[in-house]
Design a protein around this motif. Sequence first.
Motif, PDB file in Angstrom:
ATOM      1  N   ALA A 200     -38.438 -15.737 -25.405  1.00  0.00           N
ATOM      2  CA  ALA A 200     -39.515 -15.772 -25.493  1.00  0.00           C
ATOM      3  C   ALA A 200     -39.984 -16.781 -26.482  1.00  0.00           C
ATOM      4  CB  ALA A 200     -40.566 -14.536 -25.745  1.00  0.00           C
ATOM      5  N   VAL A 201     -39.051 -17.699 -27.012  1.00  0.00           N
ATOM      6  CA  VAL A 201     -39.390 -18.670 -28.030  1.00  0.00           C
ATOM      7  C   VAL A 201     -40.119 -20.122 -27.363  1.00  0.00           C
ATOM      8  CG1 VAL A 201     -37.984 -17.839 -29.830  1.00  0.00           C
ATOM      9  CG2 VAL A 201     -37.183 -19.527 -28.250  1.00  0.00           C
ATOM     10  N   GLY A 202     -39.907 -20.111 -26.118  1.00  0.00           N
ATOM     11  CA  GLY A 202     -40.219 -21.264 -25.154  1.00  0.00           C
ATOM     12  C   GLY A 202     -39.283 -21.936 -24.898  1.00  0.00           C
ATOM     13  N   LYS A 203     -38.138 -21.781 -24.788  1.00  0.00           N
ATOM     14  CA  LYS A 203     -36.898 -22.518 -24.336  1.00  0.00           C
ATOM     15  C   LYS A 203     -37.047 -23.303 -22.997  1.00  0.00           C
ATOM     16  CE  LYS A 203     -33.661 -19.710 -25.073  1.00  0.00           C
ATOM     17  NZ  LYS A 203     -34.429 -18.562 -25.509  1.00  0.00           N
ATOM     18  N   SER A 204     -37.244 -22.168 -22.104  1.00  0.00           N
ATOM     19  CA  SER A 204     -37.355 -22.758 -20.764  1.00  0.00           C
ATOM     20  C   SER A 204     -38.601 -23.806 -20.604  1.00  0.00           C
ATOM     21  CB  SER A 204     -37.487 -21.493 -19.828  1.00  0.00           C
ATOM     22  OG  SER A 204     -36.477 -20.726 -19.728  1.00  0.00           O
ATOM     23  N   ASN A 205     -39.641 -23.473 -21.178  1.00  0.00           N
ATOM     24  CA  ASN A 205     -40.871 -24.478 -21.090  1.00  0.00           C
ATOM     25  C   ASN A 205     -40.540 -25.849 -21.568  1.00  0.00           C
ATOM     26  OD1 ASN A 205     -42.884 -23.655 -19.328  1.00  0.00           O
ATOM     27  ND2 ASN A 205     -43.429 -21.857 -21.062  1.00  0.00           N
ATOM     28  N   LEU A 206     -39.907 -25.626 -22.814  1.00  0.00           N
ATOM     29  CA  LEU A 206     -39.223 -27.004 -23.342  1.00  0.00           C
ATOM     30  C   LEU A 206     -38.504 -27.832 -22.427  1.00  0.00           C
ATOM     31  CD1 LEU A 206     -38.380 -25.788 -27.018  1.00  0.00           C
ATOM     32  CD2 LEU A 206     -40.232 -27.451 -26.364  1.00  0.00           C
ATOM     33  N   LEU A 207     -37.434 -27.010 -21.769  1.00  0.00           N
ATOM     34  CA  LEU A 207     -36.815 -27.778 -20.839  1.00  0.00           C
ATOM     35  C   LEU A 207     -37.449 -28.336 -19.733  1.00  0.00           C
ATOM     36  CD1 LEU A 207     -34.054 -28.843 -20.104  1.00  0.00           C
ATOM     37  CD2 LEU A 207     -33.566 -26.560 -18.956  1.00  0.00           C
ATOM     38  N   SER A 208     -38.441 -27.408 -19.094  1.00  0.00           N
ATOM     39  CA  SER A 208     -39.392 -27.887 -17.941  1.00  0.00           C
ATOM     40  C   SER A 208     -40.082 -28.982 -18.421  1.00  0.00           C
ATOM     41  CB  SER A 208     -39.862 -26.685 -17.109  1.00  0.00           C
ATOM     42  OG  SER A 208     -40.778 -26.367 -18.355  1.00  0.00           O
ATOM     43  N   ARG A 209     -40.713 -29.052 -19.450  1.00  0.00           N
ATOM     44  CA  ARG A 209     -41.478 -30.105 -19.913  1.00  0.00           C
ATOM     45  C   ARG A 209     -40.699 -31.482 -20.004  1.00  0.00           C
ATOM     46  NH1 ARG A 209     -46.777 -30.977 -19.599  1.00  0.00           N
ATOM     47  NH2 ARG A 209     -47.490 -29.252 -20.748  1.00  0.00           N
ATOM     48  N   PHE A 210     -39.512 -31.560 -20.699  1.00  0.00           N
ATOM     49  CA  PHE A 210     -38.746 -32.665 -20.929  1.00  0.00           C
ATOM     50  C   PHE A 210     -38.170 -32.995 -19.537  1.00  0.00           C
ATOM     51  CE2 PHE A 210     -34.369 -34.319 -21.507  1.00  0.00           C
ATOM     52  CZ  PHE A 210     -34.634 -35.572 -22.346  1.00  0.00           C
ATOM     53  N   ALA A 211     -37.643 -32.236 -18.640  1.00  0.00           N
ATOM     54  CA  ALA A 211     -37.041 -32.508 -17.490  1.00  0.00           C
ATOM     55  C   ALA A 211     -37.915 -32.893 -16.335  1.00  0.00           C
ATOM     56  CB  ALA A 211     -35.916 -31.558 -16.953  1.00  0.00           C
ATOM     57  N   ARG A 212     -39.018 -32.130 -16.125  1.00  0.00           N
ATOM     58  CA  ARG A 212     -39.876 -32.437 -15.138  1.00  0.00           C
ATOM     59  C   ARG A 212     -41.479 -32.548 -15.381  1.00  0.00           C
ATOM     60  NH1 ARG A 212     -36.675 -28.482 -14.249  1.00  0.00           N
ATOM     61  NH2 ARG A 212     -37.951 -26.779 -14.577  1.00  0.00           N
ATOM     62  N   ASP A 213     -41.864 -32.477 -16.967  1.00  0.00           N
ATOM     63  CA  ASP A 213     -43.106 -32.801 -17.284  1.00  0.00           C
ATOM     64  C   ASP A 213     -43.938 -31.444 -16.699  1.00  0.00           C
ATOM     65  OD1 ASP A 213     -45.224 -33.432 -18.883  1.00  0.00           O
ATOM     66  OD2 ASP A 213     -45.828 -35.112 -17.414  1.00  0.00           O
ATOM     67  N   GLU A 214     -43.335 -30.206 -16.630  1.00  0.00           N
ATOM     68  CA  GLU A 214     -44.094 -29.236 -16.342  1.00  0.00           C
ATOM     69  C   GLU A 214     -44.292 -27.946 -17.237  1.00  0.00           C
ATOM     70  OE1 GLU A 214     -42.328 -29.540 -11.610  1.00  0.00           O
ATOM     71  OE2 GLU A 214     -41.920 -27.643 -12.942  1.00  0.00           O
ATOM     72  N   PHE A 215     -45.192 -27.253 -17.361  1.00  0.00           N
ATOM     73  CA  PHE A 215     -45.235 -26.293 -18.160  1.00  0.00           C
ATOM     74  C   PHE A 215     -45.913 -24.990 -17.549  1.00  0.00           C
ATOM     75  CE2 PHE A 215     -47.591 -23.501 -21.002  1.00  0.00           C
ATOM     76  CZ  PHE A 215     -47.030 -23.228 -22.095  1.00  0.00           C
ATOM     77  N   HIS A 216     -45.347 -23.897 -17.637  1.00  0.00           N
ATOM     78  CA  HIS A 216     -45.658 -22.640 -16.800  1.00  0.00           C
ATOM     79  C   HIS A 216     -45.980 -21.316 -17.740  1.00  0.00           C
ATOM     80  CE1 HIS A 216     -44.208 -24.444 -13.382  1.00  0.00           C
ATOM     81  NE2 HIS A 216     -43.335 -24.931 -13.792  1.00  0.00           N
ATOM     82  N   LEU A 217     -47.197 -20.884 -17.958  1.00  0.00           N
ATOM     83  CA  LEU A 217     -47.841 -20.063 -18.716  1.00  0.00           C
ATOM     84  C   LEU A 217     -46.948 -18.663 -18.575  1.00  0.00           C
ATOM     85  CD1 LEU A 217     -51.501 -20.518 -19.504  1.00  0.00           C
ATOM     86  CD2 LEU A 217     -49.746 -20.766 -21.070  1.00  0.00           C
ATOM     87  N   ASP A 218     -46.772 -18.605 -17.202  1.00  0.00           N
ATOM     88  CA  ASP A 218     -46.204 -17.311 -16.586  1.00  0.00           C
ATOM     89  C   ASP A 218     -44.919 -17.443 -16.335  1.00  0.00           C
ATOM     90  OD1 ASP A 218     -46.536 -18.937 -14.378  1.00  0.00           O
ATOM     91  OD2 ASP A 218     -47.094 -17.430 -12.970  1.00  0.00           O
ATOM     92  N   SER A 219     -44.004 -18.135 -17.086  1.00  0.00           N
ATOM     93  CA  SER A 219     -42.454 -18.390 -16.998  1.00  0.00           C
ATOM     94  C   SER A 219     -41.982 -16.907 -17.311  1.00  0.00           C
ATOM     95  CB  SER A 219     -42.025 -19.492 -18.049  1.00  0.00           C
ATOM     96  OG  SER A 219     -42.262 -19.080 -19.198  1.00  0.00           O
ATOM     97  N   LYS A 220     -40.955 -16.718 -16.497  1.00  0.00           N
ATOM     98  CA  LYS A 220     -40.077 -15.460 -16.820  1.00  0.00           C
ATOM     99  C   LYS A 220     -38.960 -15.613 -17.675  1.00  0.00           C
ATOM    100  CE  LYS A 220     -41.731 -13.710 -12.041  1.00  0.00           C
ATOM    101  NZ  LYS A 220     -41.273 -13.181 -10.823  1.00  0.00           N
ATOM    102  N   PRO A 221     -38.582 -14.701 -18.268  1.00  0.00           N
ATOM    103  CA  PRO A 221     -37.282 -14.889 -19.249  1.00  0.00           C
ATOM    104  C   PRO A 221     -35.895 -15.290 -18.229  1.00  0.00           C
ATOM    105  CG  PRO A 221     -38.312 -12.679 -19.670  1.00  0.00           C
ATOM    106  CD  PRO A 221     -38.993 -12.990 -18.333  1.00  0.00           C
ATOM    107  N   THR A 222     -35.566 -16.265 -18.882  1.00  0.00           N
ATOM    108  CA  THR A 222     -34.054 -16.698 -18.238  1.00  0.00           C
ATOM    109  C   THR A 222     -33.071 -15.380 -18.059  1.00  0.00           C
ATOM    110  OG1 THR A 222     -34.488 -18.711 -19.382  1.00  0.00           O
ATOM    111  CG2 THR A 222     -32.292 -18.211 -18.629  1.00  0.00           C
ATOM    112  N   ILE A 223     -32.540 -15.511 -16.952  1.00  0.00           N
ATOM    113  CA  ILE A 223     -31.391 -14.412 -16.861  1.00  0.00           C
ATOM    114  C   ILE A 223     -29.995 -15.239 -16.835  1.00  0.00           C
ATOM    115  CG2 ILE A 223     -30.379 -12.796 -15.193  1.00  0.00           C
ATOM    116  CD1 ILE A 223     -33.315 -12.080 -16.421  1.00  0.00           C
ATOM    117  N   GLY A 224     -29.393 -15.031 -17.655  1.00  0.00           N
ATOM    118  CA  GLY A 224     -28.093 -15.674 -18.007  1.00  0.00           C
ATOM    119  C   GLY A 224     -28.075 -16.943 -18.359  1.00  0.00           C
ATOM    120  N   VAL A 225     -27.863 -18.068 -17.636  1.00  0.00           N
ATOM    121  CA  VAL A 225     -28.035 -19.529 -17.928  1.00  0.00           C
ATOM    122  C   VAL A 225     -28.641 -20.148 -16.686  1.00  0.00           C
ATOM    123  CG1 VAL A 225     -26.551 -21.410 -18.646  1.00  0.00           C
ATOM    124  CG2 VAL A 225     -26.035 -19.373 -19.328  1.00  0.00           C
TER     125      VAL A 225
END
Length: 219
Positions: free
Chosen positions: A22-47
Amino acid sequence: MADSFDEECDYLFKAVLIGDSAVGKSNLLSRFARDEFHLDSKPTIGVEFAYRNVKVGDKLIKAQIWDTAGQERFRAITSSYYRGALGALLVYDITRSPTFNSVKKWLTELRDFGNPDMVVVLVGNKSDLGHSREVDLEQGKSLAEAENLCFMETSALQNLNVEEAFLEMINRIHKITSQKVLEAKSSEAVGNGLQAGKEIVQLDHDEVTATKQTGCCYR
């Protein structure tokens, strides 16, 4: 389609995103890769992973970024994914000091399972929540200096320094890699160990490894 792109790109760089949950890794990646941000993003399972094409000079780089789960129960799963990684973004949440306190634990894991000389950028995420800050900017800078890391504060929500953090890592990997390729070609020219005509283009294997960086940016 992926195969054709692999043939067209000059380099494939593998990197990992690590840090507590929950430090925001997935949103950093989605912002960089697709210029997207999701307030309701769920925890990553595995990789999970994403790609992005990056042009550095006259070279086309395919950046393959792996987003690893921060939860303890997935740590054994994710450790194998450090293999072949030339870079890492180590992320903490500036509003939660325990995530900053975990940085050294993550660094230890990086050095145990990954290339000890990989390019590492320390990222203090959620800078838009400055009113809730628990980790000062200077604390991040000091730790980065002590551990010889690059450092930036980012906001995936506001798209602040996200591009810069990833590109800093990619550019540093490219600089190191270019030097390694030149050294390899030089060795080949004098007949010291490499086959004539061999080109190293996919660097998520052990043919080219990063050397320790000196100096860095602090933002």
